[in-house]
Design a protein around this motif. Structure first.
Motif, PDB file in Angstrom:
ATOM      1  N   LEU A 168      35.873  45.887  45.389  1.00 11.64           N
ATOM      2  CA  LEU A 168      34.715  46.520  44.769  1.00 11.64           C
ATOM      3  C   LEU A 168      34.325  47.841  45.422  1.00 11.64           C
ATOM      4  N   PRO A 228      37.451  51.073  44.938  1.00 10.08           N
ATOM      5  CA  PRO A 228      38.051  50.871  43.617  1.00 10.08           C
ATOM      6  C   PRO A 228      38.995  51.978  43.158  1.00 10.08           C
ATOM      7  N   PHE A 268      41.281  46.967  41.756  1.00  8.78           N
ATOM      8  CA  PHE A 268      40.035  46.596  41.090  1.00  8.78           C
ATOM      9  C   PHE A 268      40.233  46.491  39.584  1.00  8.78           C
TER      10      PHE A 268
END
Length: 296
Positions: A183, A186, A191
């Protein structure tokens, strides 16, 4: 009076569980229980046939009143509204944690928002607290046949709103762990590969924190949102997998301050929905207080 206090305190976890599921707010649930306590402390117990049923009725009716009042306030709420998350392990046994995921998950709490106040109360009393239709009718002030119809209608609306995936809990947790790792970084494919094509991202900032004002749909939009989060984090935030509303979720912190509490809906392989609470008014207590125990 001491007997009254002891009885109320013994029942309080159950009453809190009902109030939180009704209102989706820990703070509002605590305030509601305070009002219920005042009513209980002033009540003449010699006229009460079933004290537990009496208190459940009081909490339910107070909750219905608050829900009706809140509908008007939510019309002015900035962006998506999500329930206030409960952080931490909320039961004493693993079996309880499984039950909690079924009736306390963010997806279920969001689905409850589709219901009218009486529908929400009736469904919770029936499905979570195993009340009979006669008992529900007494709480709502209706006939048993009417309460049965209300529960049936609520069940249908919940089924339409909730995910239809049957997901292995371990597979889901592994996906949450990979999401937490990717997260805040990314930039690559890690991701993006976690997201379903039609992923939806709901972020509740309440006008108090930076958040998308509408539901974000699709991989590209979700990826851009994650890049923005990573830029704000600037290497100073950390993501960890923790229990949120009885299920694995992602908590983002800067120092001791919680910046976001996130839960995911998945099909076991990819993330279908992201619920992200970033409103500081809904996160402030999480770092200071343990979650209430919520018996099913």
């Amino acid at each position: 009076m001491n007997d009254k206090i002891d009885f109320y305190q013994g029942l309080r976890p159950k009453l809190f569980g009902l109030a939180y599921r009704l209102l989706g707010s820990r703070v509002d649930a605590e305030d509601l229980l305070q009002d219920a306590w005042f009513k209980w402390s002033e009540a003449d117990c010699t006229t009460i046939r079933d004290a537990e049923a009496w208190l459940v009725t009081v909490v339910t009716r107070l909750g219905i009143d608050q829900l009706r009042q809140r509908r008007a306030r939510q019309e002015d709420y900035y962006g998506p509204w999500l329930p206030e998350p409960l952080l931490g392990f909320t039961g004493n046994r693993a079996e309880q944690a499984i039950d909690l995921r079924a009736d306390l998950s963010m997806a279920f709490m969001v689905a409850l928002e589709r219901l009218a106040p009486e529908e929400r109360a009736a469904l919770l009393l029936r499905e979570v607290f195993d009340c009979s239709y006669d008992e529900i009718a007494e709480v709502l002030g209706k006939q048993a046949a009417a309460s049965r119809q209300i529960v049936s209608r609520a069940r249908k609306r919940i089924r339409e709103a909730q995910p239809r995936f049957v997901v292995d809990p371990q597979a889901h947790r592994q996906l949450v762990e990979r999401f937490a790792e990717a997260l805040l970084a990314p930039g690559g494919d890690a991701f993006v590969n976690l997201l379903a094509d039609e992923v939806s991202w709901l972020a509740d900032g309440g006008g108090q924190a930076a958040a998308a004002s509408k539901v974000v749909h699709g991989i590209r939009a979700a990826h851009r949102l994650a890049i923005g989060i990573a830029r704000r984090a600037a290497g100073q935030w950390r993501a960890s997998v923790e229990t949120i509303n009885g299920e694995p979720g992602v908590v983002i912190r800067s120092g001791e301050r919680i910046q976001a509490a996130m839960t995911l809906v998945s099909d076991g392989q990819q993330v279908v929905t992201i619920y992200s609470v970033v409103n500081p008014n809904k996160l402030g207590q999480l770092a200071r207080e343990p979650a209430q125990q919520l018996p099913a």
